[in-house]
Write an enzyme that holds these catalytic residues in place. Structure first.
Site, PDB file in Angstrom:
ATOM      1  N   ARG A 140       3.931 -22.747 -34.870  1.00  0.00           N
ATOM      2  CA  ARG A 140       2.940 -22.679 -35.940  1.00  0.00           C
ATOM      3  C   ARG A 140       3.351 -21.605 -36.940  1.00  0.00           C
ATOM      4  NH1 ARG A 140      -3.482 -21.951 -34.834  1.00  0.00           N
ATOM      5  NH2 ARG A 140      -2.816 -19.977 -33.912  1.00  0.00           N
ATOM      6  N   ASP A 155      -7.862 -13.858 -32.081  1.00  0.00           N
ATOM      7  CA  ASP A 155      -6.803 -13.767 -33.072  1.00  0.00           C
ATOM      8  C   ASP A 155      -7.435 -13.560 -34.440  1.00  0.00           C
ATOM      9  OD1 ASP A 155      -7.697 -16.255 -33.945  1.00  0.00           O
ATOM     10  OD2 ASP A 155      -5.929 -17.349 -33.264  1.00  0.00           O
TER      11      ASP A 155
END
Length: 536
Positions: free
Chosen positions: A162, A449
């Site tokens: 990603r 996150d």
């Protein structure tokens, strides 16, 4: 025409990644696509202003034929047909990458976006670890002499990388006097070094694409993939991409995003925290009808989240694309087995609901810890059996409307002072650790996150702007309340952080940044943009 590294990278082996040829490839991508990328970002800004002013959003009328015509994405490579259990984590440190690869998951989502603090050494160390992982040679010897190596007795997960989103720059590489586009740095370095090997081994190159908002942004990625394949002499369609539907505009563009990527598309993923953050961002000025309950109350069972989830599965399966479920962020607690038992039970319930046809019917889902891979796999095994996925289940019962996707006012739950306090704590704590160089942070047994910091600070801004009152105290959420709660949170953090030097270096600037963002009259689109300026 020049390429300049603005800060030396002291990571051992960095020269293996920052070769002249790899940097020239990144520069080619930048020069070819920077103009279109800027147009797409400008279009984002205009569309956000329109949505906020209207308090509404619609499916794009110009692409009705795409939504109603018969077509499918390309046939899936064998390495991506079974994705029932995906583990998510950064490729830094190496021990975390090795644990993910040894976890027994179907896929390792190697995140160099929200789970990685983009310090220069992290960016390059992450690329080095991905380079070694692709070759099966990733290892690490800890200071105590313990060796961490990849398992030889089991098939390793497929690696899906990603990169960062279109909105971010990489200040440590300048191309013709301008910061490089971070997404193209992450993609370009990984693709240049690993794509040919992945193609030869039938294991890649595969990517997760974050933060897309509209279908023309997906077209830009498709153009990047096609150019890159041609540049390295790889067949068209070698790249496969799964798109995170983690913005509210993307929920209205699911068909179109897959259509633009159809030769390169693998599927879509439902990402909760960024999605909620995006709703606040896009409807920041649309009034109290878009104010959500406490973050902990906004689960996937809320009506507007159910609509989003069901539409994603329906669109994906109609188009032969994979529908991937969301993150189970729980982290087992070795010192409190009762917390672990309760957390695993919740994860099992969540994954069972995602897997069941007639409720969600996803093809796989995410976990944040190796100990939860087996839980996720068991729940999908119970539905899939020996089948790799459930693409044949098309959810023809689903017909989601724009009103259902935007029915935020229909969510159950309250805004509470306790929820505000929790948001302030998470936003400051995570930002401080991110500034210290760690992008994946365990807070109260949950792996957080950047997305959780974004929704946390955004909710507080929204509550102040809409003069919301807390249900538990009856008090208005205003500057005075926030200042009081901030003082309490700062005192708590001072008690938890024993190292005063670390507090001054990372927590103090985190407090200042979060204060500035939540008290500002103008909402800031991304926390990570001003935070990035504080990184070395």
């Amino acid at each position: 025409m020049s390429i300049e590294i603005t800060q030396p990278c002291e990571v051992p082996g960095a020269q293996r990644i920052l070769t002249d040829e790899a940097l020239e490839f990144v520069a080619e991508l930048h020069r070819r696509f920077a103009g279109t990328r800027q147009k797409r970002l400008d279009a984002r800004h205009r569309a956000q202003q329109e949505a906020s002013a209207a308090g509404a959003m619609e499916f794009p009328p110009e692409t009705l034929e795409v939504r109603e015509s018969a077509w499918t994405v390309a046939e899936h490579p064998a390495a991506l047909r079974d994705r029932r259990a995906e583990i998510v984590g950064p490729p830094v440190p190496a021990t975390m990458a090795i644990d993910a690869l040894n976890s027994g998951a179907s896929v390792w989502l190697a995140c160099v976006e929200d789970a990685l603090s983009p310090q220069w050494r992290n960016v390059i160390e992450g690329q080095l670890n991905l380079f070694d992982a692709a070759r099966g040679t990733l290892s690490f010897t800890s200071p105590d002499g313990r060796e961490h190596r990849l398992r030889k007795d089991a098939e390793l997960p497929t690696i899906v990388v990603r990169p960062r989103g279109w909105h971010l720059d990489e200040k440590h590489i300048e191309i013709d006097g301008r910061p490089a586009i971070a997404a193209l740095v992450d993609f370009g370095l990984h693709f240049f070094h690993n794509a040919a090997l992945g193609h030869a081994n039938s294991t890649g190159p595969f990517y997760y694409l974050p933060k897309l908002e509209r279908y023309l942004e997906a077209r830009l990625w498709d153009d990047v993939f096609t150019f890159s394949e041609n540049r390295l002499g790889l067949p068209h369609g070698t790249v496969r991409a799964t798109v995170l539907i983690e913005t509210i505009p993307a929920a209205f563009h699911m068909d179109e995003i897959l259509y633009e990527l159809r030769d390169h598309a693998s599927g879509l993923n439902a990402g909760r925290w960024d999605y909620l953050f995006s709703i606040i961002k896009h409807f920041r000025d649309a009034g109290e009808g878009f104010v959500m309950p406490d973050r902990a109350e906004v689960s996937m069972t809320q009506p507007f989240m159910r609509a989003y989830s069901e539409r994603l599965v329906q669109v994906c399966h109609r188009l032969s694309a994979f529908a991937m479920g969301g993150m189970a962020a729980f982290i087992p607690n070795l010192t409190h087995p009762e917390i672990t038992e309760q957390g695993i039970a919740k994860v099992r319930e969540y994954k069972a609901r995602e897997a069941r046809d007639g409720f969600d019917g996803f093809d796989g889902s995410w976990v944040a810890h190796p100990d939860l891979v087996s839980v996720c796999r068991e729940e999908f095994d119970a539905v899939l059996g020996d089948k790799p996925n459930q693409l044949e289940r098309t959810r023809e019962d689903v017909d989601v409307t724009a009103a259902q996707l935007l029915n935020i006012a229909g969510a159950s739950g309250d805004v509470t002072e306790a929820g505000v306090r929790a948001n302030l704590y998470v936003a400051i704590y995570y930002t401080a650790i991110w500034l210290s160089g760690n992008g994946a942070v365990a807070i109260h047994n949950l792996m957080e996150d950047a997305a959780t910091a974004e929704i946390s600070r955004s909710q507080v801004w929204q509550q102040i702007a809409n003069k919301v009152s807390a249900a538990d105290s009856g008090q208005r959420i205003d500057d005075a309340m926030i200042e009081r709660l901030l003082a309490e949170v700062i005192d708590q953090l001072r008690g938890e952080v024993a190292d005063e030097q670390a507090f001054a270096a990372h927590f103090a600037p985190a407090v200042e940044l979060i204060q500035r963002l939540i008290f500002s009259d103008e909402y800031s689109d991304f926390l990570t943009l001003p935070a990035y300026e504080l990184l070395p």
